[in-house]
Motif scaffolding. Sequence first.
Motif, PDB file in Angstrom:
ATOM      1  N   LEU A  55       0.822  -1.214   0.000  1.00  0.00           N
ATOM      2  CA  LEU A  55       0.000   0.000   0.000  1.00  0.00           C
ATOM      3  C   LEU A  55       0.856   1.265   0.000  1.00  0.00           C
ATOM      4  N   ALA A  56       1.903   1.264   0.809  1.00  0.00           N
ATOM      5  CA  ALA A  56       2.793   2.425   0.861  1.00  0.00           C
ATOM      6  C   ALA A  56       3.489   2.636  -0.483  1.00  0.00           C
ATOM      7  N   LEU A  57       3.952   1.551  -1.098  1.00  0.00           N
ATOM      8  CA  LEU A  57       4.592   1.670  -2.406  1.00  0.00           C
ATOM      9  C   LEU A  57       3.632   2.187  -3.462  1.00  0.00           C
ATOM     10  N   LEU A  58       2.405   1.731  -3.416  1.00  0.00           N
ATOM     11  CA  LEU A  58       1.394   2.192  -4.363  1.00  0.00           C
ATOM     12  C   LEU A  58       1.146   3.694  -4.208  1.00  0.00           C
ATOM     13  N   GLY A  59       0.980   4.127  -2.965  1.00  0.00           N
ATOM     14  CA  GLY A  59       0.777   5.558  -2.707  1.00  0.00           C
ATOM     15  C   GLY A  59       1.973   6.385  -3.116  1.00  0.00           C
ATOM     16  N   CYS A  60       3.167   5.917  -2.804  1.00  0.00           N
ATOM     17  CA  CYS A  60       4.387   6.650  -3.158  1.00  0.00           C
ATOM     18  C   CYS A  60       4.603   6.678  -4.668  1.00  0.00           C
ATOM     19  N   ALA A  61       4.272   5.595  -5.340  1.00  0.00           N
ATOM     20  CA  ALA A  61       4.392   5.566  -6.802  1.00  0.00           C
ATOM     21  C   ALA A  61       3.442   6.583  -7.425  1.00  0.00           C
ATOM     22  N   PHE A  62       2.240   6.714  -6.862  1.00  0.00           N
ATOM     23  CA  PHE A  62       1.286   7.702  -7.366  1.00  0.00           C
ATOM     24  C   PHE A  62       1.824   9.116  -7.185  1.00  0.00           C
ATOM     25  N   VAL A  63       2.371   9.424  -6.019  1.00  0.00           N
ATOM     26  CA  VAL A  63       2.921  10.765  -5.760  1.00  0.00           C
ATOM     27  C   VAL A  63       4.081  11.048  -6.712  1.00  0.00           C
ATOM     28  N   ALA A  64       4.958  10.073  -6.908  1.00  0.00           N
ATOM     29  CA  ALA A  64       6.084  10.257  -7.828  1.00  0.00           C
ATOM     30  C   ALA A  64       5.597  10.441  -9.263  1.00  0.00           C
ATOM     31  N   LEU A  65       4.578   9.702  -9.650  1.00  0.00           N
ATOM     32  CA  LEU A  65       4.012   9.829 -10.993  1.00  0.00           C
ATOM     33  C   LEU A  65       3.403  11.213 -11.212  1.00  0.00           C
ATOM     34  N   VAL A  66       2.728  11.745 -10.209  1.00  0.00           N
ATOM     35  CA  VAL A  66       2.178  13.107 -10.302  1.00  0.00           C
ATOM     36  C   VAL A  66       3.312  14.108 -10.488  1.00  0.00           C
ATOM     37  N   GLY A  67       4.387  13.956  -9.746  1.00  0.00           N
ATOM     38  CA  GLY A  67       5.532  14.860  -9.874  1.00  0.00           C
ATOM     39  C   GLY A  67       6.164  14.801 -11.258  1.00  0.00           C
ATOM     40  N   VAL A  68       6.369  13.610 -11.764  1.00  0.00           N
ATOM     41  CA  VAL A  68       6.968  13.449 -13.095  1.00  0.00           C
ATOM     42  C   VAL A  68       6.047  14.007 -14.177  1.00  0.00           C
ATOM     43  N   SER A  69       4.742  13.741 -14.058  1.00  0.00           N
ATOM     44  CA  SER A  69       3.816  14.247 -15.070  1.00  0.00           C
ATOM     45  C   SER A  69       3.716  15.765 -15.020  1.00  0.00           C
ATOM     46  N   LEU A  70       3.829  16.350 -13.849  1.00  0.00           N
ATOM     47  CA  LEU A  70       3.838  17.811 -13.725  1.00  0.00           C
ATOM     48  C   LEU A  70       5.052  18.396 -14.448  1.00  0.00           C
ATOM     49  N   TRP A  71       6.200  17.761 -14.283  1.00  0.00           N
ATOM     50  CA  TRP A  71       7.420  18.212 -14.953  1.00  0.00           C
ATOM     51  C   TRP A  71       7.272  18.103 -16.474  1.00  0.00           C
ATOM     52  N   VAL A  72       6.822  16.957 -16.933  1.00  0.00           N
ATOM     53  CA  VAL A  72       6.682  16.715 -18.376  1.00  0.00           C
ATOM     54  C   VAL A  72       5.675  17.691 -18.987  1.00  0.00           C
ATOM     55  N   ASN A  73       4.565  17.937 -18.305  1.00  0.00           N
ATOM     56  CA  ASN A  73       3.551  18.865 -18.784  1.00  0.00           C
ATOM     57  C   ASN A  73       4.116  20.282 -18.892  1.00  0.00           C
ATOM     58  N   ALA A  74       4.872  20.708 -17.893  1.00  0.00           N
ATOM     59  CA  ALA A  74       5.462  22.050 -17.917  1.00  0.00           C
ATOM     60  C   ALA A  74       6.432  22.204 -19.083  1.00  0.00           C
ATOM     61  N   VAL A  75       7.256  21.206 -19.301  1.00  0.00           N
ATOM     62  CA  VAL A  75       8.232  21.264 -20.394  1.00  0.00           C
ATOM     63  C   VAL A  75       7.525  21.292 -21.751  1.00  0.00           C
ATOM     64  N   ALA A  76       6.523  20.443 -21.923  1.00  0.00           N
ATOM     65  CA  ALA A  76       5.806  20.381 -23.200  1.00  0.00           C
ATOM     66  C   ALA A  76       5.069  21.687 -23.486  1.00  0.00           C
ATOM     67  N   ARG A  77       4.393  22.234 -22.478  1.00  0.00           N
ATOM     68  CA  ARG A  77       3.654  23.489 -22.674  1.00  0.00           C
ATOM     69  C   ARG A  77       4.599  24.651 -22.958  1.00  0.00           C
TER      70      ARG A  77
END
Length: 163
Positions: A55-77
């Motif tokens: 459960l902890a890994l799942l939650g942490c993976a989600f938080v990390a995925l949000v961070g990475v997608s935020l970075w990728v979105n900012a760069v693309a825009r």
Amino acid sequence: MPDAQDVRPEWTQVDPIGHRAAAGMRVAAVPLTLLGIIGGVLSLRLAPEWWMVALALLGCAFVALVGVSLWVNAVAREKATAELRPAGRRVSLPVVLAEDITDEIETFRLHLKLPIEGGPMVQHACSDNRCVEAAHALPGSEVPAMIDEARRIWGVIHGPIDR
């Protein structure tokens, strides 16, 4: 069969963003990603049961995925804005129709008329204050935008986009 030169691609919408806003998104992305990674490592070491670790890994993976997608979105825009800025021109797009598509946040689908020959219509779904105000101010409302006729790219401007 139509000639390849006669085929005209549809208009592509981009979401313009300024350098400061993109930098802010990247700054927010770094701690989120690190938090996800560090939390995942700590959960492996500190959680006593395997299901707690999962459960902890799942939650942490989600938080990390949000961070990475935020970075990728900012760069693309930011990249799309940098490509649109030199060739594009600023215009005010008249709002022809506004459809309320509110779910949890007040959101409208704006039907906008591009100021070029033939005046094609494009759609922009948004919950930004400027777009919501334009929807409420119909008829006669407009939204600020940039348009590149040569590449058939357009985008509604929601904030400062100059470097």
